[in-house]
Motif scaffolding. Sequence first.
Motif, PDB file in Angstrom:
ATOM      1  N   ALA A   1      33.028  44.358  47.484  1.00  0.00           N
ATOM      2  CA  ALA A   1      32.807  43.560  48.694  1.00  0.00           C
ATOM      3  C   ALA A   1      33.912  42.524  48.873  1.00  0.00           C
ATOM      4  N   LYS A   2      34.349  41.908  47.763  1.00  0.00           N
ATOM      5  CA  LYS A   2      35.420  40.917  47.857  1.00  0.00           C
ATOM      6  C   LYS A   2      36.737  41.570  48.287  1.00  0.00           C
ATOM      7  N   LEU A   3      37.016  42.770  47.788  1.00  0.00           N
ATOM      8  CA  LEU A   3      38.228  43.467  48.206  1.00  0.00           C
ATOM      9  C   LEU A   3      38.177  43.792  49.700  1.00  0.00           C
ATOM     10  N   ILE A   4      37.035  44.264  50.160  1.00  0.00           N
ATOM     11  CA  ILE A   4      36.888  44.583  51.579  1.00  0.00           C
ATOM     12  C   ILE A   4      37.101  43.333  52.425  1.00  0.00           C
ATOM     13  N   ASN A   5      36.518  42.225  52.011  1.00  0.00           N
ATOM     14  CA  ASN A   5      36.684  40.967  52.757  1.00  0.00           C
ATOM     15  C   ASN A   5      38.128  40.484  52.757  1.00  0.00           C
ATOM     16  N   ALA A   6      38.885  40.887  51.737  1.00  0.00           N
ATOM     17  CA  ALA A   6      40.296  40.512  51.664  1.00  0.00           C
ATOM     18  C   ALA A   6      41.192  41.483  52.422  1.00  0.00           C
ATOM     19  N   GLY A   7      40.582  42.489  53.057  1.00  0.00           N
ATOM     20  CA  GLY A   7      41.358  43.434  53.853  1.00  0.00           C
ATOM     21  C   GLY A   7      41.893  44.620  53.082  1.00  0.00           C
ATOM     22  N   VAL A   8      41.405  44.832  51.858  1.00  0.00           N
ATOM     23  CA  VAL A   8      41.847  45.968  51.049  1.00  0.00           C
ATOM     24  C   VAL A   8      40.976  47.181  51.371  1.00  0.00           C
TER      25      VAL A   8
END
Length: 284
Positions: free
Chosen positions: A237-244
């Motif tokens: 989820a953190k990666l997705i929120n960072a645009g990854v």
Amino acid sequence: MSAVLERDDAATASVDVRELEVSGAQGALAARLYTAGQAVEKAAKRDTLIVFFHGGGFVSGDLQEADEFLRHMAQCNQERAVLASNYTLATTSPFPAAVEDAHAVLLWTTKNKAKLGWSGKKLVVMGIEAGANLAAVCALMARDRAAPKLAGQVLIMPMLDPGLSTCSMRQMNQCPDREKVTSDCAAAYRGYLPHAADRAHPYASPLRSTRLKNLPPALILSAEDDPLCDEAEQYGAKLINAGVRTTVRRMPPAPLQDPDGRNECACKVHALAEIASFLDGLDR
């Protein structure tokens, strides 16, 4: 080929396995190269190389424990090679020895493409459990140090939270038959991170990193009833929120009473199919 590598399993009979030495941060490390179809010396160069790091909670494990899984991985696609590498265990030297080894191995591959039968086009880092921690950290290090360029990262049931703070980890303490799993994780981190201050370092605890932009596409596989599943999914989820670009999938339960339970779980068709789909997406 050494006796330990000989198998009669028809599913992996056409996989060629070579014993190699690669360069870690402090010296030579044992490694294995898995390829399907023609041997490296005779085959055209493969465009994708997957570098894999084994589990074992940073304090144990070796190349053999994931051998079956990696044979199946190589068998899935003859256009890709899989390199499994050892790294310094915490019983020899704690953090950051293992992550420095892992990053050094990735750099070694870029300088030894001919030996690996690899064109150099796509480099993917992969690991299971503690090895998945190293794979995630390698993605951070490669970005921070501007080398090597990674096409993707595959994190299988990763250990990402030395604080053992997630709900799935805490709930295991309420299950008598699973409590040992959490105590084993705690002991592993004590060995790997003997200095408390290191537990906040993003190269030890990727889940605590606040700098997750500009990382390669990620596939994160968790497993039902695994105390590691929450940290895997929170990191996704953190990666997705960072645009990854990130895919997160939860697999059926891992047989955690077996020391190699996560490797056995990864051998199942669910993991192999997800990994194949992710890698196919990188090729497009």
